[in-house]
Design a protein around this motif. Sequence first.
Motif, PDB file in Angstrom:
ATOM      1  N   ILE A  58       0.970  -1.348   0.237  1.00  0.00           N
ATOM      2  CA  ILE A  58       0.273   0.210   0.031  1.00  0.00           C
ATOM      3  C   ILE A  58       0.902   0.791  -0.193  1.00  0.00           C
ATOM      4  N   GLY A  59       2.084   1.178   1.012  1.00  0.00           N
ATOM      5  CA  GLY A  59       2.765   2.965   0.888  1.00  0.00           C
ATOM      6  C   GLY A  59       3.648   2.490  -0.232  1.00  0.00           C
ATOM      7  N   LYS A  60       3.887   1.401  -1.173  1.00  0.00           N
ATOM      8  CA  LYS A  60       4.758   1.274  -2.919  1.00  0.00           C
ATOM      9  C   LYS A  60       3.503   1.908  -3.477  1.00  0.00           C
ATOM     10  N   ALA A  61       2.548   2.067  -3.327  1.00  0.00           N
ATOM     11  CA  ALA A  61       1.665   2.623  -4.390  1.00  0.00           C
ATOM     12  C   ALA A  61       0.930   3.888  -4.179  1.00  0.00           C
ATOM     13  N   ALA A  62       0.684   3.856  -2.596  1.00  0.00           N
ATOM     14  CA  ALA A  62       0.414   5.111  -2.562  1.00  0.00           C
ATOM     15  C   ALA A  62       1.860   6.312  -3.256  1.00  0.00           C
ATOM     16  N   THR A  63       3.019   5.675  -3.140  1.00  0.00           N
ATOM     17  CA  THR A  63       4.212   6.125  -3.259  1.00  0.00           C
ATOM     18  C   THR A  63       3.660   7.152  -4.769  1.00  0.00           C
ATOM     19  N   LEU A  64       4.374   5.342  -5.553  1.00  0.00           N
ATOM     20  CA  LEU A  64       3.790   5.890  -6.656  1.00  0.00           C
ATOM     21  C   LEU A  64       2.456   7.488  -6.998  1.00  0.00           C
ATOM     22  N   GLN A  65       1.755   6.748  -6.908  1.00  0.00           N
ATOM     23  CA  GLN A  65       0.685   7.638  -6.894  1.00  0.00           C
ATOM     24  C   GLN A  65       1.039   9.694  -6.529  1.00  0.00           C
ATOM     25  N   GLY A  66       1.801   9.355  -6.078  1.00  0.00           N
ATOM     26  CA  GLY A  66       2.185  10.639  -5.614  1.00  0.00           C
ATOM     27  C   GLY A  66       1.788  11.268  -4.691  1.00  0.00           C
ATOM     28  N   MET A  67       0.551  10.130  -3.577  1.00  0.00           N
ATOM     29  CA  MET A  67       0.534  10.682  -2.531  1.00  0.00           C
ATOM     30  C   MET A  67       0.679  10.588  -1.007  1.00  0.00           C
ATOM     31  N   GLU A  68       1.852  11.719  -0.895  1.00  0.00           N
ATOM     32  CA  GLU A  68       2.801  11.821   0.563  1.00  0.00           C
ATOM     33  C   GLU A  68       2.062  11.821   1.546  1.00  0.00           C
ATOM     34  N   ASN A  69       0.935  12.705   2.355  1.00  0.00           N
ATOM     35  CA  ASN A  69       0.509  11.865   2.581  1.00  0.00           C
ATOM     36  C   ASN A  69      -0.062  10.469   3.536  1.00  0.00           C
ATOM     37  N   ALA A  70       0.033   9.294   2.655  1.00  0.00           N
ATOM     38  CA  ALA A  70      -0.749   8.076   2.501  1.00  0.00           C
ATOM     39  C   ALA A  70       1.281   7.609   2.918  1.00  0.00           C
ATOM     40  N   ALA A  71       1.527   7.768   1.711  1.00  0.00           N
ATOM     41  CA  ALA A  71       3.026   6.716   2.178  1.00  0.00           C
ATOM     42  C   ALA A  71       3.582   6.665   3.305  1.00  0.00           C
ATOM     43  N   VAL A  72       3.993   8.401   3.815  1.00  0.00           N
ATOM     44  CA  VAL A  72       3.686   8.881   5.518  1.00  0.00           C
ATOM     45  C   VAL A  72       3.368   7.755   6.141  1.00  0.00           C
ATOM     46  N   ASN A  73       2.380   7.766   6.374  1.00  0.00           N
ATOM     47  CA  ASN A  73       1.460   7.083   7.076  1.00  0.00           C
ATOM     48  C   ASN A  73       1.479   5.228   6.924  1.00  0.00           C
ATOM     49  N   ALA A  74       2.415   4.872   5.774  1.00  0.00           N
ATOM     50  CA  ALA A  74       2.595   3.743   5.616  1.00  0.00           C
ATOM     51  C   ALA A  74       3.432   3.289   6.192  1.00  0.00           C
ATOM     52  N   ILE A  75       5.021   3.993   6.440  1.00  0.00           N
ATOM     53  CA  ILE A  75       5.967   4.363   7.073  1.00  0.00           C
ATOM     54  C   ILE A  75       5.571   4.289   8.834  1.00  0.00           C
ATOM     55  N   ARG A  76       4.629   5.051   9.345  1.00  0.00           N
ATOM     56  CA  ARG A  76       4.463   5.125  10.618  1.00  0.00           C
ATOM     57  C   ARG A  76       3.728   4.021  10.739  1.00  0.00           C
ATOM     58  N   ALA A  77       2.960   3.114  10.260  1.00  0.00           N
ATOM     59  CA  ALA A  77       2.601   2.115  10.290  1.00  0.00           C
ATOM     60  C   ALA A  77       2.690   1.232  10.721  1.00  0.00           C
ATOM     61  N   LEU A  78       4.668   0.864   9.697  1.00  0.00           N
ATOM     62  CA  LEU A  78       5.463   0.574  10.015  1.00  0.00           C
ATOM     63  C   LEU A  78       5.645   0.575  10.888  1.00  0.00           C
ATOM     64  N   GLU A  79       6.654   1.454  11.676  1.00  0.00           N
ATOM     65  CA  GLU A  79       7.129   2.500  13.034  1.00  0.00           C
ATOM     66  C   GLU A  79       6.273   1.240  13.727  1.00  0.00           C
ATOM     67  N   LYS A  80       5.424   1.335  13.762  1.00  0.00           N
ATOM     68  CA  LYS A  80       3.990   0.460  14.813  1.00  0.00           C
ATOM     69  C   LYS A  80       5.202  -0.574  14.967  1.00  0.00           C
ATOM     70  N   LEU A  81       4.665  -1.515  13.879  1.00  0.00           N
ATOM     71  CA  LEU A  81       4.908  -2.822  13.673  1.00  0.00           C
ATOM     72  C   LEU A  81       6.164  -2.809  14.364  1.00  0.00           C
ATOM     73  N   LEU A  82       7.467  -2.379  13.985  1.00  0.00           N
ATOM     74  CA  LEU A  82       8.833  -2.409  13.873  1.00  0.00           C
ATOM     75  C   LEU A  82       9.264  -2.685  15.713  1.00  0.00           C
ATOM     76  N   GLN A  83       8.113  -2.161  16.144  1.00  0.00           N
ATOM     77  CA  GLN A  83       7.956  -1.670  17.792  1.00  0.00           C
ATOM     78  C   GLN A  83       7.799  -3.106  18.673  1.00  0.00           C
ATOM     79  N   CYS A  84       6.634  -3.016  18.481  1.00  0.00           N
ATOM     80  CA  CYS A  84       6.463  -4.748  18.946  1.00  0.00           C
ATOM     81  C   CYS A  84       7.279  -5.604  18.599  1.00  0.00           C
ATOM     82  N   SER A  85       7.362  -6.097  16.866  1.00  0.00           N
ATOM     83  CA  SER A  85       8.291  -7.181  16.857  1.00  0.00           C
ATOM     84  C   SER A  85       9.097  -6.820  17.583  1.00  0.00           C
ATOM     85  N   ILE A  86       9.935  -5.637  17.404  1.00  0.00           N
ATOM     86  CA  ILE A  86      11.202  -5.950  18.845  1.00  0.00           C
ATOM     87  C   ILE A  86      11.114  -6.124  19.912  1.00  0.00           C
TER      88      ILE A  86
END
Length: 298
Positions: A58-86
Amino acid sequence: MFSKEEDKMVSMGFNSINEGFDEGVSKALNFLTEIGTDYLNERKEPEAEKTVVSIKEIGKAATLQGMENAAVNAIRALEKLLQCSIEQNTQDTTIQVLLSFGAIGKIAAEQQMETVAKLAASVLGKSGNTAALLNNERETMAVIIGLGEIGKAVTRVKFPNLSENTAICISCLGDIGKLTAQKNLEEAAVGVELMLQEMAAEAMQENLQDTVRSIAGSIEEVGKKAEDENMESAVFQASSALQTIVSYAGSKYLNDASIAAKIALESFNELDIINDEDNIKNIEAIRETMRALWVNSK
């Protein structure tokens, strides 16, 4: 397999991207983040990894569409999963998340979405330092790959001189390289040098002299730290990378870059540069491991 509800939310994310509807993407990402966190807390790692892949795509697709907010939100979502995974010590998922930052950041760099690329690189840089301090070499290697891929993509955009995002990638890789050498994580140190060399190749192709000079300086710093720790393969790779820069930069008439790399190369003790078959094999094995990890994550 995903439940019908999960499939529905993934579809909503992609459909919302096609429609340019940020709120729909955000809703899908929030749902996937929540369910992914639940999977991790329940130690359902395969399901968690599928969720990570969905968020990444979803983040990649949003980036290709130029949807900056959506791409940033995808990275933030992954950050939350990263913290939990660690926290749950689910290393395979952690590596998957780290490589996902690289995948989104690389596309962002190619699309000249500087804010998204910068965010992805910054998150990776911080994660790499933490992983190296904890002696987590596999996680550190995933960070190195992600940073290198973003760095190469940023360099190919042909910014004049040294762009901010290129500088961030070089700085983060250099810091991680010095830390991994200090911690005797030789494969990771070599990985940093390999990625910096690949970035230098891209920079020389685009005649970005200041970028090449900066990279040469970082390679020297990592190599010198490796020399202090008697890491033969890392010292050899640093010297080899610098020699390549000296030769190729000279052939491209990038004289300042060639001179900088030559000075860096001369700082090494020739007796510490052991050009033998074992070191060459070690470096090639590390290169292949990195390539396979990146290809399998895409």
